[in-house]
Design an enzyme around this catalytic site. Structure first.
Site, short mmCIF file in Angstrom:
data_model
loop_
_atom_site.label_atom_id
_atom_site.label_comp_id
_atom_site.label_asym_id
_atom_site.label_seq_id
_atom_site.Cartn_x
_atom_site.Cartn_y
_atom_site.Cartn_z
CE LYS A 195 -1.71 2.73 3.00
NZ LYS A 195 -1.73 4.08 2.40
CD GLU A 200 9.95 11.91 12.38
OE1 GLU A 200 8.92 11.26 12.63
OE2 GLU A 200 10.90 11.45 11.72
CB VAL A 210 1.04 4.86 12.25
CG1 VAL A 210 0.46 3.72 11.44
CG2 VAL A 210 0.22 6.14 12.05
N GLY A 211 3.11 3.19 14.07
CA GLY A 211 3.87 1.96 14.33
C GLY A 211 3.44 1.30 15.62
#
Lengths: 288, 489
Positions: free
Chosen positions: B194, B399, B250-251
């Site tokens: 994806k 980040e 998300v990880g």
């Protein structure tokens, strides 16, 4: 009245930062023989004990990870020497916990040999797993293994000594420090093994050993934000799920070693060392 | 402050004539379906979304939105190809297919470069010289591993895992696709990939290449969409392995979603790398390294050198030279070969960067931006540095993923190292010094997976990449990247 000598029983405590404190919680659980006699009142370690142990383990990472591979190998060898000298004590403890004499002997022998095995890897695994990488640009590029840092280990329930040793040795030979939860039902050898470590030039804090209830402490071992990797050796899918979900909080590495037979030669290899190592890649230009 | 007698003056007198790369040598489809089982198909959702050129805000193409049913179809195709063809093929033959992909990518490199710059906003110089050649090199490198895997793992019998579900980010779209697909295929797995929703085009063009290379249908499937599509890939029961590159947040969710399953995973997550400059460094080279560390690819780099730690005695000098150098950076048309900094990838990303510019100032840091002009349309951010920041500032800890550098100073080596490691991340780091022993002291001390000494932001297929701590799990690239796609019993 007889004049028989009264034996001195040992108080089994926990091992944190090179010292043998009682659990801060003051709790205990009675360890019983097959016939129902109380063998020992084990410390029922707490969350706070675990946190203290992680502080000790973290403090020990700097020195231990910088200890030369040769010296780490000698220290692991020294642990084996100390264990060899106390064979009878460990055999007797295993027997107290329901293991027959023959099997107890072979478990202690295998534990000593396993330490020798990993002692020998101390200055070799790096050569197996590192690499000089042929990049296209004008750089010297190499990858080496470095210890992850603090490893929490939920030791195997069924194998009180050999299972414990088989998981501690590959973690510390690679320069990690660890906090270990001993087998809940076979905890005696774990604390006696701490005494062996204590007499083997293993710096305080490199190995910390708690006794207590696994269901109560598993979550702490998995979730603590200053632990880099969690190793677990027993459990159902639910436990695997819980460990990984909690480990995700700080992207902790999760190492599953379930349903293993720790007695065979197949239960030892350098990949178990690699399990708790990071790969670091370094670049430097080649020029004048 | 050291005086600067020879101030760089690129903007005075000499004008740069525009030198745009042509766009007439290839075509982009108006609408793209999903690449499943070797052909482009309509999505079961019936929905399409726009992919936009961030430099002009013009729509480049409409791209299919894959839903659960589409992902299901893609996984089924991958499973069928795995069982029927790919796992049974001789490894050497598998390798030859992957070599073909590398070769075709090299042949069509210019087309891919331009599309990459159009869709993602990165300067053509970067897509032409870095992204696309490296993507081809990655396929070439791993192709050769296909029939040599047993040599990589002494004492083990490597075997493929099955179907790999792979989710990639928008900062290096084709390169990340190559990082994911090449080792997966070499190890004998099939793939459902994806791409990121803002940069799907080069992955869809890669589907054309895969067809052209004659790969059996279903070996590589490409499903386009946003986060929900990615979640469907992660959650699919018939996926054996998940590879994700993206944010730490998300990880973390992916790691939790995979808990209790037997799926293997690799995660390449965020970073906040320290670039550490010592007084004894070659200062001009270090300034180039700082610029490359943070302004490369608009700072959309997980391993960007987004924190500068400069030794106090040379701090004024380094900052002055850095400001001068920043003045020479050309921000603008990604297709122009003179451009140094292209467009910010998307409107939401620009919004995020701008919010950090406000946060940095609100925290009391001093902001400096180059005075360059930026185009009126599109998403742009001038090269930015913050001085007077402290370790706890959000712009030091979080980040930003943009051309924004936080600058701190240090006195001793130990202080530099402590500040560098005071972060939950551990993806990369840099050190600049002329002293060899100091190089090794620092590169050993930095808790990160990739360390550049007297260089920065270098990549190669043979070089393992990946993070310590919250920057991820596992390595991609090199021999070490193989383990992620194999079972090693």
């Amino acid at each position: 009245m007889t004049n028989e000598r009264v034996a001195v029983a040992k108080t089994y405590k926990i091992y944190i930062g090179g010292k043998f404190p009682r659990t801060e919680s003051g709790r205990y659980y009675p360890l019983e023989s097959a016939k129902g006699a109380v063998l020992a009142n084990m410390c029922r370690g707490s969350r706070k004990d675990f946190r203290n142990a992680v502080v000790a383990a973290r403090a020990a990472t700097g020195g231990w990870s910088k200890t030369s591979a040769y010296l780490r190998g000698q220290i692991l060898y020294r642990i084996a020497e100390m264990l060899e000298g106390r064979r009878e004590q460990f055999i007797a403890e295993l027997q107290l916990q329901g293991v027959n004499r023959r099997r107890a002997e072979s478990e202690v022998n295998a534990s000593i040999d396993r330490l020798i095995y990993y002692a020998g890897w101390a200055d070799k695994y790096q050569q197996i797993f590192s690499a000089v990488n042929p990049v296209s640009s004008s750089h010297f590029n190499f990858s080496v293994l470095e210890p992850m840092g603090v490893v929490s280990i939920l030791a195997p329930e069924s194998s009180g000594l050999l299972g414990l040793v088989s998981n501690i040795a590959p973690a510390i030979v690679g320069g990690n420090t660890c906090v270990v939860l001993a087998s809940q039902s076979k905890p005696l050898c774990a604390i006696s093994f701490a005494e062996v470590l204590h007499a083997s030039d293993v710096p305080g804090g490199v190995v910390n050993i708690l006794t207590g209830f696994k269901p109560e402490l598993t979550g702490q071992f998995a979730s603590h934000m200053d632990v880099n990797a969690v190793v677990y050796c027993d459990g159902t899918v639910e436990i695997a799920k819980k460990v990984q979900e909690l480990a995700a909080a700080n992207i902790k590495r999760v190492v599953a070693r379930v349903a293993r037979d720790w007695s065979g030669d197949s239960a030892q290899d350098p990949y178990l060392i690699q399990d708790t190592q990071e790969t670091k890649t370094t670049w430097h230009p080649i020029g004048s | 402050m050291t005086s600067q007698p020879n101030k760089l003056a690129f903007n005075s007198g000499w004008q740069y004539a525009a030198a745009p790369e042509g766009t007439d040598h290839f075509s982009i489809g108006k609408r793209y379906g999903l690449f499943i089982n070797g052909e482009f198909v309509k999505p079961a959702t019936g929905k399409y979304f726009n992919t936009v050129n961030p430099a002009t805000e013009e729509v480049l193409a409409r791209v299919a939105l894959a839903g659960d049913e589409d992902v299901d179809r893609a996984v089924a195709a991958a499973r069928k190809a795995y069982k029927g063809v790919w796992s049974k093929m001789k490894a050497a033959e598998r390798g030859k297919y992957i070599y073909r992909i590398a070769r075709i990518l090299q042949e069509r490199a210019r087309e891919f470069s331009v599309i990459e710059s159009l869709d993602g906003g990165k300067p053509i110089r970067e897509s032409r010289d870095i992204d696309i050649p490296l993507a081809a090199a990655h396929f070439f490198y791993y192709a050769g591993w296909a029939d040599k895997l047993e040599y990589a793992f002494p004492g083990r019998k490597p075997a493929p895992l099955g179907v790999a579900g792979q989710i990639i980010p928008w900062n290096f779209p084709l390169l990340m696709a190559a990082w994911k697909i090449a080792p997966a295929l070499a190890c004998g797995n099939t793939v459902v990939l994806k791409p990121a929703e803002t940069t799907p085009l080069t992955a869809l063009k890669l589907a054309e290449v895969i067809s052209e290379a004659g790969l059996p249908p279903g070996v590589v499937n490409i499903v386009t969409g946003a986060g929900k599509t990615g979640a469907a890939v992660v959650d699919h029961n018939d996926v054996d392995k998940v590879a994700f590159t993206g944010s730490t947040n998300v990880g973390r969710h992916i790691m939790m979603a995979l808990a209790g399953t037997n799926k293997k995973y690799t995660l390449e997550l965020g970073g906040k790398a320290a670039n550490i400059v010592f007084a004894d460094a070659a200062i001009d080279q270090a300034v180039e390294g700082i610029v490359n560390g943070i302004f490369f690819n608009q700072g959309h780099v997980c391993c960007a050198g987004s924190r500068l730690l400069v030794q106090e005695s040379v701090a004024d000098q380094v900052i002055a030279k850095l400001k001068d150098r920043m003045e020479t950076l050309i921000v603008g048309d990604p297709l122009d070969k003179n451009t140094d900094i292209g467009a910010i990838n998307s409107a939401p990303q620009l919004e995020k960067i701008e919010s950090y510019l406000k946060i940095g100032q609100a925290e009391g840091a001093e902001m400096y931006q180059s005075s360059c002009s930026v185009p009126k349309k599109g998403y742009w951010c001038r090269p930015t540095i913050f001085t007077g920041v402290s370790q706890s500032n959000r712009i030091v800890q979080e980040e930003i993923f943009g051309p924004v550098l936080a600058i701190q100073t240090f006195r001793t080596l130990e202080e530099g190292l402590t500040k560098a490691n005071n972060t939950p991340f551990g993806l990369s780091g840099g050190v600049w010094t002329d002293k060899g022993s100091k190089v090794f002291k620092m590169t050993q001390g930095i808790r990160a997976g990739v360390v550049w000494a007297n260089t920065f932001n270098k990549f190669d297929p043979a070089s393992p990449f990946g993070g310590y701590k919250e920057s991820g799990v596992g390595r991609e690239g090199g021999l070490h990247g193989l383990g992620a796609y194999l079972s090693l019993d």
